[in-house]
Structures are given as structure tokens and as C-alpha cells.
Design a protein around this motif. Structure first.
Motif, PDB file in Angstrom:
ATOM      1  N   TRP E  11       0.862  -1.186   0.000  1.00 30.04           N
ATOM      2  CA  TRP E  11       0.000   0.000   0.000  1.00 30.04           C
ATOM      3  C   TRP E  11       0.899   1.236   0.000  1.00 30.04           C
ATOM      4  O   TRP E  11       1.837   1.342   0.783  1.00 30.04           O
ATOM      5  N   SER E  12       0.555   2.193  -0.886  1.00 33.45           N
ATOM      6  CA  SER E  12       1.365   3.404  -0.997  1.00 33.45           C
ATOM      7  C   SER E  12       0.478   4.566  -1.406  1.00 33.45           C
ATOM      8  O   SER E  12      -0.129   4.544  -2.476  1.00 33.45           O
ATOM      9  N   THR E  13       0.390   5.584  -0.546  1.00 34.02           N
ATOM     10  CA  THR E  13      -0.379   6.769  -0.911  1.00 34.02           C
ATOM     11  C   THR E  13       0.526   7.753  -1.650  1.00 34.02           C
ATOM     12  O   THR E  13       0.169   8.298  -2.671  1.00 34.02           O
ATOM     13  N   LYS E  14       1.747   7.953  -1.154  1.00 30.91           N
ATOM     14  CA  LYS E  14       2.640   8.944  -1.775  1.00 30.91           C
ATOM     15  C   LYS E  14       3.462   8.254  -2.868  1.00 30.91           C
ATOM     16  O   LYS E  14       4.417   7.518  -2.583  1.00 30.91           O
ATOM     17  N   LYS E  15       3.056   8.459  -4.116  1.00 33.25           N
ATOM     18  CA  LYS E  15       3.762   7.812  -5.220  1.00 33.25           C
ATOM     19  C   LYS E  15       3.759   8.724  -6.442  1.00 33.25           C
ATOM     20  O   LYS E  15       3.047   9.723  -6.475  1.00 33.25           O
ATOM     21  N   ASP E  16       4.542   8.342  -7.451  1.00 31.49           N
ATOM     22  CA  ASP E  16       4.616   9.135  -8.672  1.00 31.49           C
ATOM     23  C   ASP E  16       3.192   9.349  -9.204  1.00 31.49           C
ATOM     24  O   ASP E  16       2.376   8.434  -9.213  1.00 31.49           O
ATOM     25  N   GLU E  17       2.926  10.586  -9.687  1.00 29.96           N
ATOM     26  CA  GLU E  17       1.551  10.922 -10.092  1.00 29.96           C
ATOM     27  C   GLU E  17       1.009   9.956 -11.151  1.00 29.96           C
ATOM     28  O   GLU E  17      -0.178   9.664 -11.189  1.00 29.96           O
ATOM     29  N   ALA E  18       1.923   9.386 -11.949  1.00 35.38           N
ATOM     30  CA  ALA E  18       1.467   8.479 -13.014  1.00 35.38           C
ATOM     31  C   ALA E  18       0.957   7.154 -12.445  1.00 35.38           C
ATOM     32  O   ALA E  18       0.338   6.366 -13.145  1.00 35.38           O
ATOM     33  N   LEU E  19       1.225   6.902 -11.169  1.00 35.98           N
ATOM     34  CA  LEU E  19       0.903   5.578 -10.597  1.00 35.98           C
ATOM     35  C   LEU E  19      -0.368   5.572  -9.761  1.00 35.98           C
ATOM     36  O   LEU E  19      -0.677   4.569  -9.100  1.00 35.98           O
ATOM     37  N   VAL E  20      -1.101   6.661  -9.780  1.00 37.57           N
ATOM     38  CA  VAL E  20      -2.372   6.688  -9.056  1.00 37.57           C
ATOM     39  C   VAL E  20      -3.253   5.566  -9.630  1.00 37.57           C
ATOM     40  O   VAL E  20      -3.351   5.418 -10.857  1.00 37.57           O
ATOM     41  N   GLY E  21      -3.795   4.736  -8.766  1.00 35.56           N
ATOM     42  CA  GLY E  21      -4.649   3.637  -9.224  1.00 35.56           C
ATOM     43  C   GLY E  21      -3.888   2.354  -9.474  1.00 35.56           C
ATOM     44  O   GLY E  21      -4.471   1.298  -9.698  1.00 35.56           O
ATOM     45  N   ALA E  22      -2.552   2.405  -9.394  1.00 30.30           N
ATOM     46  CA  ALA E  22      -1.775   1.171  -9.623  1.00 30.30           C
ATOM     47  C   ALA E  22      -1.894   0.258  -8.423  1.00 30.30           C
ATOM     48  O   ALA E  22      -1.861   0.710  -7.277  1.00 30.30           O
TER      49      ALA E  22
END
Lengths: 91, 91, 91, 91, 91
Positions: E11-22
Motif C-alpha cells: 500500500w502506498s499513498t505517496k507515489k509518482d503521479e502516473a501511478l495513481v490507481g496502480a
């Protein structure tokens, strides 16, 4: 990237035409206390690194993302000379 | 790149159509004293390397950056024949 | 490239839409005396290789340089069937 | 991707011109119980990760798929900060 | 590609913007008898794989050849759910 020390040079006259002028440096991989590891890699220099210097090496297609190595059959490039390591978390 | 010695050839008639004319050479990886290591790699030759010669091999997508290997299913290419190694920093 | 022997098949109905029709073959890596090594890789076949055949496998982005695997999520392809190995330099 | 913990920083003034402003973080690989493994990798940060944080690192050409690392000689990028691991299948 | 079993989730909330929903799944590598190996890899799911399922993972730039992972900082993708292995050649 990997941490390493430049320990020597590979001389080659017969090479791919795109590599004329390339300097192949031998880099010994280091651990975080600058102690030599088993592995070595031959890398093209892109920042004027000299023998004995501690460097960072990028490998794979990323090695071709410098002005000199672009579109060349090179899979490892020296892209930084290391000033210092700051290790804040002891294992 | 890795340091190796050409020790033989792989013959293959049935291969990807793009590889007709490709010479698959068997390269034994070497350490910095030219002693053979365990690992071997099959590489396409792009500089006229012969059996017994000490060479540099580039791997991954960089192996496709030569005239012959461009856009071909090849992940290792011989891109230099080694004249000499200069090791200035003894570990 | 690596040397291997096709030892089986992976069956998969639920896969990326681009892979419909792909044949996933299990390749056991071989040493230069055709003896099996520990490592195996699952590769897409592009030359009609059958079980038991000795093959060459290209990995990474080079695996996508065949008509069938172009732009597909495939990182290993069988690109040659081996007739014979010629080892001229004994270690 | 690999799981790791940021344990320090590499300082470098002399580096490829494209890397001005890059933060090189030292990431120690972790197992699934957050215990440190042998391997470390130097990665560029793209999500504001700090020392001590548990992160995911993408390597190879995928490391260049962020706004900052695009077309740069970088082969490892921190692309996520980990909140939590859910391990449902015990080996 | 490698054979593995999905054993959990990162689980990761803070991630590269392109990975939202990954969805980052933890995959334990398996041998050909479905026994767990040491290695694990964190992969993005592209075929709706669930925990416990046996899957194929493609790595490197090939991991970006699916609709969801295109141009994203992802170096491993689950691209097939395995129904069955046929091993015809016993070592």
C-alpha cells in the motif's frame, strides 16, 4: 546506480565505428565503506573521471542518455564523481 | 560492458528471419587477470572477433546499437577487441 | 543470449489481450556440455521450437524485436534453434 | 520493483550536466519483514522520500519514466513511499 | 518471464503521479514444482490477478507494454495468470 572506484583502463583499437574516442574505464564495485567488492564493470566515462576516483555508474539503456554515448553500443556509463557518502541509518 | 574471451561458435539454421547472416559467438567471461569465470554469454559479433580473442560485450538494448544488430532480437554484442588492460589501482 | 532446452509449456487463458495466441515455453538453461543448470526462463517462441530442442533465448527489450512480440509485455523470446556448438578454446 | 529503505545520500558536484539538482539516495534492499538485505542501490528520488522511509524502486529504462528523470542517465528511481505491506500467503 | 505466486499487496499513498490507481502486488518466485524460491518482486497487476494465484511476470521495459503501465515508472508487470504447467522433459 552502483558505487565504484576507477581502477584502470581497457585499450582497444578494433571497435565499433561509433566508439572511436570512447574511453573504457574499469570500475571495481565498492560497498558503503568504500571496500572493494568482487564485481567489476567496464564503463565509458562521461564526466572526466580519473583512476582512483569514486564514481556512480548507470547501466542498461540509461547508459546511452549522455551526449557521447547516445545511440552507441554502450551499457555502462560513469555519470557522476562522488564527493561524499552520508549514511544516516546504520543497519 | 563485460570482459570475455571468444571460445566458440553456435551454429543455427532455423532462426528469426532478421538473424540470417548473424554469427553467434560463445564468450567466456574473464576476470582482470584474464582467468576464465563461470559465466558465458552468446553474443553477435560486430567487429570481426575471432576465436581466442579478448573482447568487450555490451548487453541489453545497447546490443542493438550497431549497424548489423539494429532492431534485431539480440541482447549481447561484441563491440570491441581488447588490446590491453591497464590496472593502476591494486585492491 | 542464453543457451537452453525447451522442457515444457505454460498454459494461460487469462492474460494480457496482446498475448492471445502466444506460446509460453519453459526453457531450462544449459551449460556448454548441454547439462541442465538451475535457472529456467519462460519465453515466447518465435521460431517454432519444440519440446526437447536446444535453443537461444534473447531477453529484455530485445525480446520484443520479432514480428509476434513487437510492443508486447514479453521479456524473453526464443529466436534460434541450435544445430551445433563448436567450442575451440578449452578453459 | 524492489522494496528498500533510504539509509543515506551520495553527494556529487561533478556529474553529467543533465543531473544537476538530482538527489542520489542510498537504498538498502529489505525483505518482507523489513529486515535489511545485502544489496544496496543508488536511486534518484522522485517522490520526496526521506532517510529512514521504506520505498519502492523501479530500475532500468523504467527509471526514466518520471518528469525529473526523463532522458537522463539514471537507472534507478524511487517512485513510491510504502505505507504498509499486506502479506496474505505465508510461505 | 518468471513464474510466481501473488502473496500480498504493497500500500502506498505517496507515489509518482502516473501511478495513481496502480495495484502493487508482492510476487514470490516459484520453481517448476510451485515451491517458493527466495526471490520476490513487486509487480503492477494488469490482468486482475488475486492473492494466491500463480502468475507470469515480465520485467524491464517490457513491463511498460500494457495499456495501464505504458510510459510509467514500472519495471515488473503481471501479464498472465497460469492455468497449468506441462513439463515434458525431466532433468
Amino acid at each position: 546506480m552502483i558505487l565504484g572506484r576507477v581502477i584502470g583502463t581497457v585499450w582497444s583499437t578494433k571497435k565499433d565505428e561509433a566508439l572511436v574516442g570512447a574511453k573504457f574505464l574499469i570500475v571495481r564495485q565498492l560497498d558503503l565503506e568504500y571496500k572493494p567488492k568482487e564485481a567489476t564493470v567496464i564503463a565509458v566515462d562521461s564526466v572526466g573521471a580519473g583512476v582512483g576516483e569514486v564514481v556512480l555508474v548507470a547501466q542498461g539503456s540509461s547508459a546511452r542518455q549522455t551526449t557521447f554515448t547516445k545511440n552507441k553500443p554502450v551499457d555502462a556509463v560513469i555519470m557522476a564523481i562522488v564527493d561524499k557518502l552520508d549514511i544516516s541509518v546504520k543497519d
